[in-house]
Structures are given as C-alpha cells and as structure tokens.
Design a protein around this motif. Sequence first.
Motif, PDB file in Angstrom:
ATOM      1  N   ILE A  62       0.866  -1.179   0.000  1.00 19.12           N
ATOM      2  CA  ILE A  62       0.000   0.000   0.000  1.00 19.12           C
ATOM      3  C   ILE A  62       0.907   1.235   0.000  1.00 19.12           C
ATOM      4  CG2 ILE A  62      -1.777   1.304   1.225  1.00 19.12           C
ATOM      5  CD1 ILE A  62      -2.595  -1.339   2.568  1.00 19.12           C
ATOM      6  N   GLN A  63       0.701   2.122  -0.948  1.00 22.62           N
ATOM      7  CA  GLN A  63       1.487   3.350  -1.018  1.00 22.62           C
ATOM      8  C   GLN A  63       0.720   4.497  -0.382  1.00 22.62           C
ATOM      9  OE1 GLN A  63       2.039   2.617  -5.393  1.00 22.62           O
ATOM     10  NE2 GLN A  63       4.050   3.492  -4.990  1.00 22.62           N
ATOM     11  N   VAL A  64       1.390   5.225   0.507  1.00 26.36           N
ATOM     12  CA  VAL A  64       0.808   6.379   1.191  1.00 26.36           C
ATOM     13  C   VAL A  64       1.640   7.600   0.828  1.00 26.36           C
ATOM     14  CG1 VAL A  64       0.046   7.320   3.402  1.00 26.36           C
ATOM     15  CG2 VAL A  64       0.155   4.844   3.088  1.00 26.36           C
ATOM     16  N   TYR A  65       0.976   8.647   0.327  1.00 26.16           N
ATOM     17  CA  TYR A  65       1.694   9.827  -0.151  1.00 26.16           C
ATOM     18  C   TYR A  65       1.522  10.993   0.811  1.00 26.16           C
ATOM     19  CZ  TYR A  65       1.518   7.138  -4.480  1.00 26.16           C
ATOM     20  OH  TYR A  65       1.622   6.140  -5.413  1.00 26.16           O
ATOM     21  N   ILE A 256       3.460   0.535   2.788  1.00 22.02           N
ATOM     22  CA  ILE A 256       3.013  -0.349   3.862  1.00 22.02           C
ATOM     23  C   ILE A 256       2.815  -1.740   3.282  1.00 22.02           C
ATOM     24  CG2 ILE A 256       1.193  -0.785   5.563  1.00 22.02           C
ATOM     25  CD1 ILE A 256       0.568   2.203   5.451  1.00 22.02           C
ATOM     26  N   PHE A 257       3.263  -2.742   3.992  1.00 23.97           N
ATOM     27  CA  PHE A 257       3.106  -4.125   3.547  1.00 23.97           C
ATOM     28  C   PHE A 257       2.242  -4.871   4.551  1.00 23.97           C
ATOM     29  CE2 PHE A 257       6.850  -2.510   1.518  1.00 23.97           C
ATOM     30  CZ  PHE A 257       6.804  -3.047   0.246  1.00 23.97           C
ATOM     31  N   MET A 261      -3.058 -10.653   1.750  1.00 20.71           N
ATOM     32  CA  MET A 261      -3.799  -9.885   0.748  1.00 20.71           C
ATOM     33  C   MET A 261      -5.193  -9.521   1.253  1.00 20.71           C
ATOM     34  SD  MET A 261      -4.788 -11.050  -3.131  1.00 20.71           S
ATOM     35  CE  MET A 261      -5.922 -10.060  -4.127  1.00 20.71           C
ATOM     36  N   GLU A 262      -5.806 -10.403   2.047  1.00 20.33           N
ATOM     37  CA  GLU A 262      -7.158 -10.163   2.539  1.00 20.33           C
ATOM     38  C   GLU A 262      -7.233  -8.953   3.462  1.00 20.33           C
ATOM     39  OE1 GLU A 262      -5.647 -13.097   2.522  1.00 20.33           O
ATOM     40  OE2 GLU A 262      -6.794 -14.022   0.892  1.00 20.33           O
ATOM     41  N   ASN A 263      -6.116  -8.608   4.089  1.00 17.75           N
ATOM     42  CA  ASN A 263      -6.118  -7.495   5.044  1.00 17.75           C
ATOM     43  C   ASN A 263      -5.724  -6.164   4.413  1.00 17.75           C
ATOM     44  OD1 ASN A 263      -6.867  -9.091   7.292  1.00 17.75           O
ATOM     45  ND2 ASN A 263      -4.770  -9.802   7.526  1.00 17.75           N
ATOM     46  N   VAL A 264      -5.469  -6.157   3.116  1.00 18.62           N
ATOM     47  CA  VAL A 264      -5.094  -4.909   2.446  1.00 18.62           C
ATOM     48  C   VAL A 264      -6.257  -3.923   2.457  1.00 18.62           C
ATOM     49  CG1 VAL A 264      -4.488  -3.875   0.223  1.00 18.62           C
ATOM     50  CG2 VAL A 264      -3.337  -5.952   0.985  1.00 18.62           C
ATOM     51  N   LYS A 265      -7.453  -4.402   2.123  1.00 18.93           N
ATOM     52  CA  LYS A 265      -8.615  -3.508   2.041  1.00 18.93           C
ATOM     53  C   LYS A 265      -8.955  -2.868   3.381  1.00 18.93           C
ATOM     54  CE  LYS A 265     -13.085  -3.184  -0.241  1.00 18.93           C
ATOM     55  NZ  LYS A 265     -14.117  -3.900  -1.036  1.00 18.93           N
ATOM     56  N   PRO A 266      -8.998  -3.627   4.509  1.00 16.60           N
ATOM     57  CA  PRO A 266      -9.265  -2.984   5.811  1.00 16.60           C
ATOM     58  C   PRO A 266      -8.245  -1.906   6.161  1.00 16.60           C
ATOM     59  CG  PRO A 266      -9.519  -5.351   5.989  1.00 16.60           C
ATOM     60  CD  PRO A 266      -8.939  -5.092   4.651  1.00 16.60           C
ATOM     61  N   ILE A 267      -6.977  -2.140   5.841  1.00 19.89           N
ATOM     62  CA  ILE A 267      -5.935  -1.146   6.119  1.00 19.89           C
ATOM     63  C   ILE A 267      -6.155   0.093   5.251  1.00 19.89           C
ATOM     64  CG2 ILE A 267      -3.456  -0.662   5.981  1.00 19.89           C
ATOM     65  CD1 ILE A 267      -2.943  -3.603   6.602  1.00 19.89           C
ATOM     66  N   LEU A 268      -6.509  -0.114   3.988  1.00 15.27           N
ATOM     67  CA  LEU A 268      -6.785   1.009   3.093  1.00 15.27           C
ATOM     68  C   LEU A 268      -7.912   1.886   3.636  1.00 15.27           C
ATOM     69  CD1 LEU A 268      -6.634  -0.588  -0.476  1.00 15.27           C
ATOM     70  CD2 LEU A 268      -5.208   1.270   0.355  1.00 15.27           C
ATOM     71  N   GLU A 269      -8.967   1.255   4.113  1.00 16.02           N
ATOM     72  CA  GLU A 269     -10.115   1.999   4.627  1.00 16.02           C
ATOM     73  C   GLU A 269      -9.747   2.819   5.862  1.00 16.02           C
ATOM     74  OE1 GLU A 269     -12.998  -1.030   5.242  1.00 16.02           O
ATOM     75  OE2 GLU A 269     -13.548  -1.184   3.111  1.00 16.02           O
ATOM     76  N   LYS A 270      -8.924   2.247   6.746  1.00 18.39           N
ATOM     77  CA  LYS A 270      -8.498   2.975   7.950  1.00 18.39           C
ATOM     78  C   LYS A 270      -7.630   4.175   7.583  1.00 18.39           C
ATOM     79  CE  LYS A 270      -8.616  -1.042  11.051  1.00 18.39           C
ATOM     80  NZ  LYS A 270      -7.798  -1.967  11.884  1.00 18.39           N
ATOM     81  N   LEU A 271      -6.739   3.993   6.593  1.00 17.10           N
ATOM     82  CA  LEU A 271      -5.860   5.091   6.179  1.00 17.10           C
ATOM     83  C   LEU A 271      -6.653   6.221   5.523  1.00 17.10           C
ATOM     84  CD1 LEU A 271      -2.896   2.997   4.709  1.00 17.10           C
ATOM     85  CD2 LEU A 271      -2.820   4.403   6.770  1.00 17.10           C
ATOM     86  N   LYS A 272      -7.658   5.858   4.726  1.00 22.29           N
ATOM     87  CA  LYS A 272      -8.494   6.877   4.087  1.00 22.29           C
ATOM     88  C   LYS A 272      -9.286   7.660   5.125  1.00 22.29           C
ATOM     89  CE  LYS A 272      -9.017   4.498  -0.367  1.00 22.29           C
ATOM     90  NZ  LYS A 272      -9.955   3.772  -1.265  1.00 22.29           N
ATOM     91  N   LYS A 274      -8.305   8.404   7.998  1.00 23.67           N
ATOM     92  CA  LYS A 274      -7.369   9.328   8.651  1.00 23.67           C
ATOM     93  C   LYS A 274      -6.892  10.434   7.709  1.00 23.67           C
ATOM     94  CE  LYS A 274      -5.607   5.995  12.041  1.00 23.67           C
ATOM     95  NZ  LYS A 274      -4.415   5.354  12.619  1.00 23.67           N
ATOM     96  N   GLY A 275      -7.393  10.422   6.456  1.00 24.40           N
ATOM     97  CA  GLY A 275      -7.098  11.502   5.532  1.00 24.40           C
ATOM     98  C   GLY A 275      -5.857  11.318   4.682  1.00 24.40           C
ATOM     99  N   TYR A 276      -5.299  10.104   4.656  1.00 28.14           N
ATOM    100  CA  TYR A 276      -4.102   9.857   3.849  1.00 28.14           C
ATOM    101  C   TYR A 276      -4.476   9.597   2.385  1.00 28.14           C
ATOM    102  CZ  TYR A 276      -1.334   9.297   8.131  1.00 28.14           C
ATOM    103  OH  TYR A 276      -0.698   9.507   9.326  1.00 28.14           O
ATOM    104  N   SER A 277      -3.584  10.005   1.485  1.00 30.91           N
ATOM    105  CA  SER A 277      -3.729   9.662   0.068  1.00 30.91           C
ATOM    106  C   SER A 277      -3.053   8.310  -0.149  1.00 30.91           C
ATOM    107  CB  SER A 277      -3.064  10.719  -0.816  1.00 30.91           C
ATOM    108  OG  SER A 277      -3.682  11.971  -0.631  1.00 30.91           O
ATOM    109  N   VAL A 278      -3.819   7.326  -0.573  1.00 36.53           N
ATOM    110  CA  VAL A 278      -3.293   5.965  -0.643  1.00 36.53           C
ATOM    111  C   VAL A 278      -3.536   5.365  -2.018  1.00 36.53           C
ATOM    112  CG1 VAL A 278      -3.579   5.543   1.824  1.00 36.53           C
ATOM    113  CG2 VAL A 278      -5.454   5.002   0.264  1.00 36.53           C
TER     114      VAL A 278
END
Length: 439
Positions: A62-65, A256-257, A261-272, A274-278
Amino acid sequence: MLFKDQLEFVTQHIKKNKLRVFMTVLAATMGCAFLIVLASVGFGLQDSIRKDILSNEKVTKIQVYGETQFTDEQIKGIEKMEHVETVLETISVNATARSYFEDRDTSSELFVTNMHDFKQVSDKLFEGKYPTKPTEIIVGYNFGQTLLNDADREIIEEKNKKAETEGTYYDGKEEGYKESLVGKEIELSLLPYEADTKESKKMTYTIVGIMKEPSYDWMIDNKVYMSTEQQSALVSNLSAVSDVKEEEIFYSEINIFADTMENVKPILEKLKEKGYSVYSVTEQLEEIDVVFLVLKIGLIFVGTIAVLIASIGIFNTMTMAVTERTREIGVLKAIGASPKLIQRLFLMESTFIGILGTVIAVAISYAISFTANALLPVILKTATGEDAFVSTDITFSLIPWQLVIIASTISIGVAMISGYRPARKATKIDVIQALRQEL
C-alpha cells in the motif's frame, strides 16, 4: 421400459440417420466452440493484465503519499495498525542527482530510505549487496547504460537521426558503461530544480548493489538509493547553493506491507479515514475485474447467439425424427408406453446430440486456444519487427473450468429445449392413425 432399453432405442435410430445426426452434431459443435473461444479472449486478456500488474507490484503493498516528509509520530501510528507487517519510508530528494564516473556522467532521481527495511521488502538484487555503511549506495539496473561520455552522446545523436528517418527510435542501449559498477566509486552532486542555481559540492559514494531489471523494455531505471543517515549531508549541500527550505527538500512516500492480501482492504479503509492519500494494486485489480466481467458477459452473450443458431438444426432433426417414427410411436403407445416415456426418448436423443457436440467443442476450443497463444507472439513479431513479443508472456486465450461449465450448460440446455417441442408433438400422436400409417 428399462433405462438400458431406452438407450438402445435412441442409439438405434441415431445409427439409422448417421449423416443427418453428424451434420447436426457438427452445427452444435461449431456453435459451442465459437462461444468458448470468443469468451476465452476476455479471460486471456484479463489474465495477461493481472500478471503484468502483479509482476511490477506486490499485492500486499500500500502506497501512502504526503506533501512533505512524514513525522515519526505518523509513521509509528501506521506501524501500530492491525495487520501491518512492515512500513518503509522512501524519501524523494527535490533535486537532480548528478553522478560522475571517470569521463562519464548522468542525471537521475535520488531516494533516501532505511536500508534495513528496504532489504526486507525489496526483491533480490541483480548484482551486489545492500548497503551497510552511510557512504554505500544502490543504483538502478540501467545506471551504467546512462553513464555517457561525449563520444557516446555523438554516436547516440547520429543513431537517433538515422532511426527518425526510418520512422523508429534508438534507445541508446549499445552505449554507456558496460562493465560492472559494483565496488566502483562515483562522485555525486545535487542540482536543485529551481532556475539559476548551481550544483552542490561533490560527495563520494561506493556502489555496492544493482537493482533488478525493469519488467518493461522501455523502462530506464537509473535511480540512486542511499541511507537516511545521509539526509543531513544532503540538506547541508543543497542549502549552500539554494534558498529552498529544509522541509521542502524531501518528499515522503510510505510503503506499507500487509501480512496477507485479505487485510489490504481494511488497512486502506483505515488510512483513508485518517485523511491519507493511498494507492494499492488491489484497487486497480478490482476495477479491472469489473470491466472484464462486463466484457466476458458480452462475449458469452454473443457466443450464445451462435449456439441458438445451431439449435435450429437440432429442432429440424428432431422434428423429422418424430415424423419418420410415427408408426413406432403408435406401437409404443399401443403396448402401454406412457406419454412421459415417449417424451423422454426424444429428449434423450436431442440431449445426446448436445452432449456430443459440447465434448467435441471443448476439445477443439482448447486446441485453438493453445495454437493462438503459441502463434500470437510470432505474428506480432512479424508485424512489428520487435523481438520483445517472442519473450513476452502474453495470454491471448484462456479457458478456465468455469467457462467450460457455463458453455456446456448453455449448449446442452439449448439442445434439450430444441428437442422439447418435437418430443411434446410425439406424445400427441394418435395411436390408431399411427398404426394405419404404411411402412
């Protein structure tokens, strides 16, 4: 009437009309094969694109900018998130890195990162090792190719002019430094992007590793990676030649690694939240899957039309079979055969035609798919003159078991429906009239 006797009744009548049944089976085979081959193109292209994307990106990445460098608190907060396995901060330097080696030089992007974490998440190097000292660096696979001297630049210019007259281009792969760079020392200076600025003083670094070759032939990777321990030296050098503020020198990207693979989407949702560009390759794959789902449904629909056209032949064959066997149907009714049994006999015959046509169609489809995949790179090479197509893993046609099940269900189902009307007609034949019919 036993099931064995029913089968024998059906096979006897099929044998009597071999040519007619053969042509009907052939029509059913062509319709089903067209459906499978046409839909396989959608499956094949989807598989090629997925492989192409995954060959360049890790599916758990997951890339966070960020507009500026991330703070330690932000990084620690991300590290504490559930299912996060590794957090790697890659810092881009807001300046061009000018590298000098012997009489050669090149310009490239410069990145600063924690080499221990970089080693944990990166692929194996093409050559060399990962840095263990602050003055050791890693360079991209094409770094040596871009190290040019004046003679190389003149040759490249001449070859470019010649290529332009032929309507092509020259990538400069024959020039540059051809020997191993591992263990070699280079001098590196920084040139700010702002106009009217000078290069910083040169710093000496040792190349200890070469990154893997890029997945695409057209990609030129000559990036430079060094340890975060060099940040203060970079700031000092840039500040001496530019008025750029320290917070504007570096731009962060966090990779972020996830653990699975199944846990990528939950992490993406939490980062979004918090206002991160992912960005994650899984989101791209989901979009691609939706597009190709629509495409595959469309191709299957078009292929089904061919199956429906073939069903006309099955309908005609079964109608003629009922007409020719009117007396036999009368005899069966006279000895006590029920309408359901008579209907079943004719449905069995149409189903047999559908099954036989489907089996042959599946075998033919796999043969066509294999041949198309084998010949496509050769055809593309002949048409374009590019050797890269021969070594490229392009899947033009792919037949998964799901497609075989869908096509078989449609083909056999249509065959049964085509035989239903003639079968119903057979049950309504009058016994007396049938028995009076001359042999």
